[in-house]
Design a protein around this motif. Structure first.
Motif, short mmCIF file in Angstrom:
data_model
loop_
_atom_site.label_atom_id
_atom_site.label_comp_id
_atom_site.label_asym_id
_atom_site.label_seq_id
_atom_site.Cartn_x
_atom_site.Cartn_y
_atom_site.Cartn_z
N GLY A 27 -30.36 3.53 7.36
CA GLY A 27 -31.41 3.89 6.43
C GLY A 27 -31.33 5.35 6.06
O GLY A 27 -30.33 6.03 6.31
N PRO A 28 -32.40 5.87 5.49
CA PRO A 28 -32.42 7.29 5.11
C PRO A 28 -32.59 8.18 6.34
O PRO A 28 -32.94 7.71 7.42
CB PRO A 28 -33.63 7.37 4.19
N ASP A 58 -40.92 4.50 3.95
CA ASP A 58 -40.77 3.26 3.21
C ASP A 58 -39.87 2.29 3.98
O ASP A 58 -40.16 1.12 4.15
CB ASP A 58 -40.16 3.61 1.85
N PHE A 59 -38.75 2.83 4.45
CA PHE A 59 -37.79 2.04 5.21
C PHE A 59 -38.45 1.45 6.44
O PHE A 59 -38.27 0.28 6.78
CB PHE A 59 -36.62 2.95 5.59
N ARG A 60 -39.24 2.30 7.11
CA ARG A 60 -39.88 1.83 8.34
C ARG A 60 -40.87 0.71 8.05
O ARG A 60 -40.90 -0.29 8.76
CB ARG A 60 -40.60 2.98 9.05
N THR A 61 -41.65 0.87 7.01
CA THR A 61 -42.62 -0.20 6.73
C THR A 61 -41.91 -1.49 6.33
O THR A 61 -42.37 -2.58 6.61
CB THR A 61 -43.60 0.19 5.61
N PHE A 62 -40.78 -1.31 5.65
CA PHE A 62 -40.08 -2.51 5.21
C PHE A 62 -39.53 -3.29 6.40
O PHE A 62 -39.64 -4.51 6.46
CB PHE A 62 -38.95 -2.15 4.24
N TRP A 63 -38.93 -2.60 7.32
CA TRP A 63 -38.27 -3.30 8.42
C TRP A 63 -39.18 -3.49 9.64
O TRP A 63 -38.81 -4.17 10.58
CB TRP A 63 -36.99 -2.59 8.85
N LEU A 82 -42.62 -10.84 9.01
CA LEU A 82 -43.30 -9.55 8.94
C LEU A 82 -44.17 -9.43 7.70
O LEU A 82 -45.32 -9.02 7.78
CB LEU A 82 -42.23 -8.44 8.94
N HIS A 83 -43.61 -9.81 6.55
CA HIS A 83 -44.33 -9.55 5.31
C HIS A 83 -45.08 -10.74 4.78
O HIS A 83 -45.98 -10.60 3.98
CB HIS A 83 -43.34 -9.07 4.24
N MET A 84 -44.69 -11.92 5.17
CA MET A 84 -45.27 -13.10 4.55
C MET A 84 -46.03 -13.97 5.54
O MET A 84 -46.54 -15.01 5.14
CB MET A 84 -44.16 -13.95 3.92
N ASP A 85 -46.00 -13.58 6.79
CA ASP A 85 -46.68 -14.40 7.80
C ASP A 85 -46.15 -15.82 7.86
O ASP A 85 -46.88 -16.75 8.15
CB ASP A 85 -48.19 -14.48 7.48
N ILE A 86 -44.87 -15.97 7.56
CA ILE A 86 -44.32 -17.32 7.63
C ILE A 86 -43.68 -17.49 9.01
O ILE A 86 -42.77 -16.75 9.37
CB ILE A 86 -43.27 -17.54 6.53
N PRO A 87 -44.18 -18.41 9.81
CA PRO A 87 -43.65 -18.55 11.16
C PRO A 87 -42.21 -19.04 11.13
O PRO A 87 -41.79 -19.72 10.20
CB PRO A 87 -44.57 -19.61 11.79
#
Lengths: 1075, 202
Positions: free
Chosen positions: A531-532, A541-546, A588-593
């Motif tokens: 990452g950066p 941004d990178f941290r929140t994404f991953w 992480l982002h969609m709550d899809i198990p």
């Protein structure tokens, strides 16, 4: 046909065509197809004729048209006879009888407005039927039913009131038509699976039911709505209503509802679109053909059905646009229309730069930028109000674009049969994408919408959470996989039609959603995503994404960066990193198990568990070494059990040792006049070399060796290498024949051919394939899967390994219309498809290794093939070094075996694809690796004790016999393992020697427990008594004549005697034959 | 071996020949021991044949008995694997011996050839070999073909192709005929493909 030359590029040069101009002109339009199937010297009508034939196949016949017209007339009269109803509240639907349900999801239910049914103001056929561009297999006739003005009130554009009225209108029609005998079925469906737009499907009675589907679209009277209300920035769904709150929140601005607006406005322009298209199609015969071709192209790529599809209507509008922009002229042929359209699609990204059909720029109309803000893909219709691509996601458009680019490449490549590849080959997701995963329960996307705060989108889409969340899911994945993925795409949500007395399907009824990932070949290389730098603003941004996967790392160049590291040790696991990424991001982002994601990237790989990825190691000391087989087999090392003298021998009491396949190495002797010119002497010389080599290796490299007359086995790090010395003149010497006149002639003999194959062609082939493996890392694993399948079907002795290698190489070298596979699974699926669909009888399979064949060579091969078909092997494979003989398929497979192979392949493919596409069931992909045994006459069950490769079998035995474990001993003094000892193969050899003219023997050499025997029907016919043909037969009398028939009982007993200690039992399936 | 033991009861067995097919009189012993084979049992005395003919009524003869078992199955394969392991010393000795013999033989042949060099035979012909001062063409098929090819090219060079008007016309006509032929062929191929339903996209 003037001047389309610039379109067609480099084709046949003038010099080749000195003769009449007319022939030349006729050949032009299809010229770029000309590559395959042509007859050499350039001019041929074949490609053009192929297109014509295809068009004949897909277009409607005149007789059918008449029937359809009659059917439409009857519908017309029926519709105007439907009784009117009194006016009621919209929510009061009691007047509808029991047998029909409103084809609309009425959520929230309460809505203001009143409805009554009045006879339609107008009935018009619209769409492709009138233009003559509708094609099989689904002939749809669209009929626009104009609802009279009196039905509507003010503000019907708000809060789905219009949609409810439309649905009620259709429901009433449906209820009346369903009583008519004229119709075979009356059903509801969603137009392009968009639940805001229900339509009514009518099919004729009787055997014509499949012929045509009439689709009734209800649309408002012209001029009913003011266009300005439906600009993409306007709101027509109130938040308070949608959330079922009583009072609207003060102050908060209402969000725009572009998709909702679009769903109303597109109903108003049905007729004008028809006029627009028919003016475009006037005096333009090529357009009709071109559209048919384009529709076939789209259908084959599964792009033309479902929510947000690239429909046939859309492509018609696109062609009309190109005509308007003069990219297409009315003189063009169908093929040229196809080509220009694909060219346009390939080069234009509508998700960035939209296009508009609106001619006069009206200042009041919304501009393209407004559309871009509201929609992902923009293609505005002539009215300037409707976005024709409203439901399409950017990723879908990118897929279309990708396909168009790929297709253009194929059209420009003269070595590929463009016609076959572009229009005749289907591209189902499983075969087109390297990894495919399913979202089992789309209802989980509801949670995702909540998490991503997509309330506005939900409102806009009328509560369809799948459509609302999909663009976000795809863009999330695209960002996460940016390093390795070429293309991330999704299947189009599809809702099938339903009977009128059923509730309309819910959003979750779209079934599992499928995503396809296409990778760059090197994607499996790294486990780390850098990452950066930590102090940069992007780092956050990178941290929140991953999420928590992101961690700080110091790199070798001293920088400290954010990075994500994935766990993967082997190549096989590295290939599955995308799975980890997908699962992590969706969680992480969609709550899809994780449990609702079904990833089918590498389900098959369990079949070829490789202990180690073997490669030729540790032989650096040798000069001029050619490594033959890229080791394809799982390799197990051996642990000492019994010692006799200085090496190991198999023994009777203990289970037989695990099989070690020696890896062959061929060393060529230097050419020299000193070597003897005699067969026997060369043999001795080679033996001397083997001895010497063994001695030297032992002394200088401390390797354990075991020399023999024909080879030297070298043991190193758990592998056994079989060193063979070859002399390049030896095959020649074997061929030498001196004629009676004393002339020296060279004649192929069995021995020389075998030797040539082993020492000359095999190393060459292997090195070429090794090069291919370097380019495409998935090649080796695909080969292994393919071979494993072939041998699991008990056919491995009937088709050479090299032949399978070449078939797989073909998939990688000539992947069109796909891209070269990057995962073994997709490669294997395509292998099955190739086997099942390739027309071996009429076509040679040309594997252009190292691009060693030129265009001229290719056509020459094809021509000679056609001329000499009957003399060539049934499976003809040509390579640059082997253009005419197809040496790897010369002896086997036989026609019957090939036929069997094709049947098995197509069945396996079907079963496998079904399993892989159905995530809800348990996926037992190993099913296709279990052979059907009911087909055989006798089964010889073997004693697992004595099967050295038992551990390699598909269903790995729970407990097997201790055959020693991997021991990478570096010790100098170790015992030489048992090499190349497989009692089952010895047994098979003896069986075949003895009974090959009576029966065929089939066996899975990778640890099969059964030898299947098939009697040859011919040999079971009674034959006259002859001394020479008494093998395995006995004498009986038939009609007072002495004849011989096979002595089956004795043969079965022989089976047992020959395989003493190995055979467990013999099962004769006498239901098929009698003793 | 076991056969001669078996038939010993009928009389003294001189030899047993095994071949693949009856009637083959080749002297090579089949090296691969698989499959059905035919054996010729040669008796010392004609009486043995008579006795053997009489045997058939007494029921089958057993080859594999307790005292002299015939190895089959696992035990046989293990034995053959063990046999495939060679003794290095022995092999070396054999190779050396053979090569010495071979060298000697070659040397003799060469010496003989050198002696005959340039000496006419009884009809007065001298054999031309590669060794002599003027080596002739090697007598191989390839060399013959090369010579023929060269001749052909020489002749082709002499011929004039586009010299006469009729030649020109002929080539043109031929070309058109060829085009026609190809057109017909293509039509046929299309018809064939149509028959095979090659144009159904789905």
């Amino acid at each position: 046909m003037p001047g389309p030359k610039q379109e067609l590029g480099t084709g046949i040069s003038q010099a080749e065509m000195p003769c009449s101009g007319s022939v030349r002109k006729r050949a032009l339009p299809g010229e770029s197809w000309a590559a395959a199937g042509t007859s050499g010297q350039g001019i041929t009508l074949l490609p053009l004729a192929k297109i014509e034939e295809l068009l004949k196949e897909v277009t409607l016949k005149e007789t059918k048209k008449k029937k359809i017209d009659a059917f439409l007339h009857e519908i017309n009269s029926l519709l105007s006879a439907i009784p009117e109803t009194p006016e009621t509240e919209l929510t009061d639907q009691a007047w509808l009888p029991e047998g029909v349900k409103v084809p609309f999801l009425q959520v929230p239910f309460s809505v203001k407005g009143r409805f009554r049914f009045l006879s339609p103001a107008e009935l018009k056929v619209v769409g492709s039927y009138l233009l003559g561009t509708c094609i099989k297999p689904e002939i749809n006739v669209d009929v626009a039913v104009t609802m009279p003005r009196e039905i509507f009130q003010d503000k019907d554009n708000l809060n789905q009131r219009y949609h409810r009225k439309r649905a009620l209108y259709l429901a009433h029609i449906a209820q009346h038509l369903s009583k008519e005998k004229l119709f075979g079925s009356v059903k509801f469906a969603y137009m392009n699976s968009n639940h805001l737009k229900p339509i009514l499907l009518l099919r004729p009675q009787g055997k014509d039911e499949k012929m045509v589907t009439v689709r009734l679209h209800a649309c408002p009277a012209p001029g009913l709505f003011k266009p300005s209300r439906f600009y993409p920035s306007k709101n027509n769904v109130r938040t308070a209503w949608f959330m079922e709150q009583s009072t609207p929140k003060e102050g908060a601005p209402e969000p725009p509802t572009p998709h909702y607006n679009n769903s109303i406005i597109c109903d108003t322009v049905l007729l004008s679109h028809l006029h627009f298209l028919s003016s475009a199609a006037a005096d333009f015969p090529g357009m009709k053909d071109g559209l048919a071709l384009l529709k076939v192209w789209l259908n084959q790529r599964q792009l033309s059905k479902g929510l947000g599809c690239f429909s046939g209507f859309l492509v018609s509008m696109l062609v009309a646009y190109l005509l308007m922009k003069r990219k297409i002229v009315k003189m063009m042929s169908g093929y040229q229309v196809l080509r220009s359209t694909l060219q346009f699609l390939a080069t234009t990204d509508l998700s960035v730069m939209g296009i508009s059909l609106a001619k006069d720029v009206d200042a009041s109309l919304p501009v393209l930028d407004d559309f871009h803000q509201a929609f992902e893909v923009v293609f505005v219709d002539p009215s300037g109000l409707v976005n024709l691509c409203a439901d399409m996601t950017a990723s879908k458009y990118h897929q279309v674009q990708f396909e168009a680019k790929r297709s253009m490449e194929i059209l420009d490549d003269r070595t590929v049969d463009g016609f076959q590849v572009l229009l005749m080959t289907t591209k189902p997701m499983l075969r087109a994408f390297d990894h495919v995963f399913h979202l089992k329960h789309v209802s989980k996307l509801q949670g995702a919408c909540k998490k991503m705060q997509l309330l506005n989108e939900l409102m806009d889409r009328g509560g369809n959470y799948v459509a609302a969340a999909l663009p976000f899911v795809v863009s999330l994945l695209a960002r996460g996989l940016a390093g390795g993925a070429l293309l991330v795409t999704h299947s189009l949500p599809q809702i099938s039609e339903w009977p009128i007395d059923a509730e309309p399907p819910k959003h979750k009824d779209v079934g599992p959603l499928t995503f396809g990932l296409l990778f760059v070949p090197e994607f499996a290389a790294g486990t780390l995503e850098k990452g950066p730098q930590a102090d940069h603003p992007e780092a956050l941004d990178f941290r929140t994404f991953w999420g928590e996967k992101s961690e700080l790392r110091r790199f070798q160049d001293g920088s400290i960066c954010e990075a994500v590291v994935w766990q993967a040790d082997t190549v096989c696991q590295k290939r599955l990193i995308p799975e980890q990424i997908v699962r992590h991001l969706l969680k992480l982002h969609m709550d899809i198990p994780e449990s609702s994601i079904c990833y089918t990237g590498a389900l098959l790989e369990s079949v070829i568990r490789t202990g180690q990825e073997a490669s030729g190691t540790g032989e650096e000391a040798m000069v001029s070494v050619v490594f033959p087989p890229i080791p394809m087999k799982p390799i197990y090392s051996f642990h000492t059990r019994i010692r006799t003298k200085h090496l190991l021998l198999p023994s009777e009491e203990k289970p037989c040792p695990a099989y070690i396949a020696p890896l062959k190495i061929i060393c060529h002797m230097e050419g020299s006049g000193q070597w003897p010119q005699d067969k026997e002497a060369i043999k001795r010389i080679k033996a001397a070399f083997h001895l010497q080599l063994a001695e030297l290796l032992q002394q200088q490299h401390q390797l354990v060796c075991r020399p023999a007359v024909t080879h030297t086995d070298v043991y190193k790090d758990g592998y056994v290498f079989r060193l063979q010395v070859a002399y390049h003149r030896e095959p020649l010497i074997l061929k030498e024949v001196v004629t009676p006149e004393g002339m020296l002639k060279y004649q192929d003999t069995e021995e020389s051919r075998q030797l040539e194959l082993e020492t000359l062609h095999l190393p060459y082939l292997t090195s070429s394939l090794h090069g291919l493996q370097q380019q495409h890392p998935a090649f080796g694993s695909t080969c292994r899967l393919a071979k494993r399948w072939v041998s699991a079907q008990l056919l491995s002795d009937n088709i050479s390994e090299e032949c399978v290698d070449l078939l797989v190489a073909f998939l990688f070298l000539h992947p069109a219309p796909f891209t070269p596979p990057s995962s073994p699974q997709v490669g294997f699926l395509r292998f099955l498809d190739l086997l099942a669909t390739f027309d071996w009888k009429n076509n040679p399979l040309i594997v252009n290794l190292n691009a060693g064949l030129t265009d001229a060579d290719l056509t020459e091969i094809k021509n000679k093939f056609v001329a000499a078909r009957s003399r060539l092997p049934i499976m003809f494979i040509a390579t640059p070094k082997d253009q005419w003989s197809s040496m790897w398929t010369q002896e086997r497979p036989s026609a019957q075996i090939l036929q069997r192979l094709l049947v098995l392949a197509s069945e396996s493919l079907r079963a496998l694809e079904e399993q892989l596409m159905d995530p809800l069931n348990s996926q037992d992909v190993k099913m296709v690796f279990r052979p059907p045994l009911d087909f055989y006459d006798v089964l010889i069950h073997l004693n697992p004790n004595q099967i050295p490769r038992h551990l390699e079998s598909v269903d790995r035995p729970l407990k097997s016999f201790s055959r020693g474990v991997v021991k990478n001993s570096t010790a100098v003094k170790i015992l030489f393992p048992v090499v190349d000892y497989d009692p089952v193969q010895c047994y098979l050899q003896e069986l075949r020697d003895a009974f090959s003219d009576l029966a065929l023997f089939f066996y899975d050499k990778h640890g099969g427990e059964v030898i299947a025997v098939l009697w040859k029907p011919l040999s079971f016919q009674p034959q006259p008594f002859k001394v020479s043909s008494m093998k395995g037969r006995m004498v009986t009398t038939l009609n007072n004549e002495l004849v011989c028939i096979p002595n089956v009982e004795a043969i079965l007993e022989d089976f047992e005697v020959l395989g003493e200690g190995l055979v467990k039992s013999i099962e004769a399936r006498t239901e098929k034959w009698t003793i | 071996d076991s056969l001669s033991r078996l038939f010993a009861r009928c009389g003294c067995v001189q030899s047993v020949d095994i071949c693949e097919k009856p009637g083959e009189k080749k002297e090579k012993l089949t090296s691969k021991g698989g499959g059905f084979q035919v054996a010729y049992v040669v008796f010392r005395k004609p009486a043995g044949v008579q006795a053997a003919k009489a045997l058939s009524r007494e029921g089958p003869l057993l080859i594999s008995t307790e005292s002299h078992p015939v190895k089959t199955g696992i035990s046989k394969w293990i034995a053959s694997y063990a046999a495939s392991v060679v003794d290095q010393e022995e092999l070396k000795a054999e190779v050396d011996a053979y090569m010495q013999d071979y060298d000697k033989k070659i040397a003799e042949e060469e010496a003989k050839a050198a002696k005959e060099e340039g000496v006419p035979d009884e009809d007065g012909w001298v054999k031309v070999t590669r060794k002599g001062r003027k080596p002739g063409l090697p007598r191989t098929e390839a060399a013959n073909l090369r010579v023929l090819e060269r001749e052909k090219r020489k002749r082709a060079r002499k011929e004039l192709l586009n010299f006469y008007a009729w030649q020109h016309r002929e080539t043109k006509r031929e070309h058109i005929a060829q085009l026609r032929k190809k057109f017909e062929e293509d039509k046929q191929r299309i018809a064939l493909m149509r028959a095979q339903r090659k144009f159904r996209p789905y």
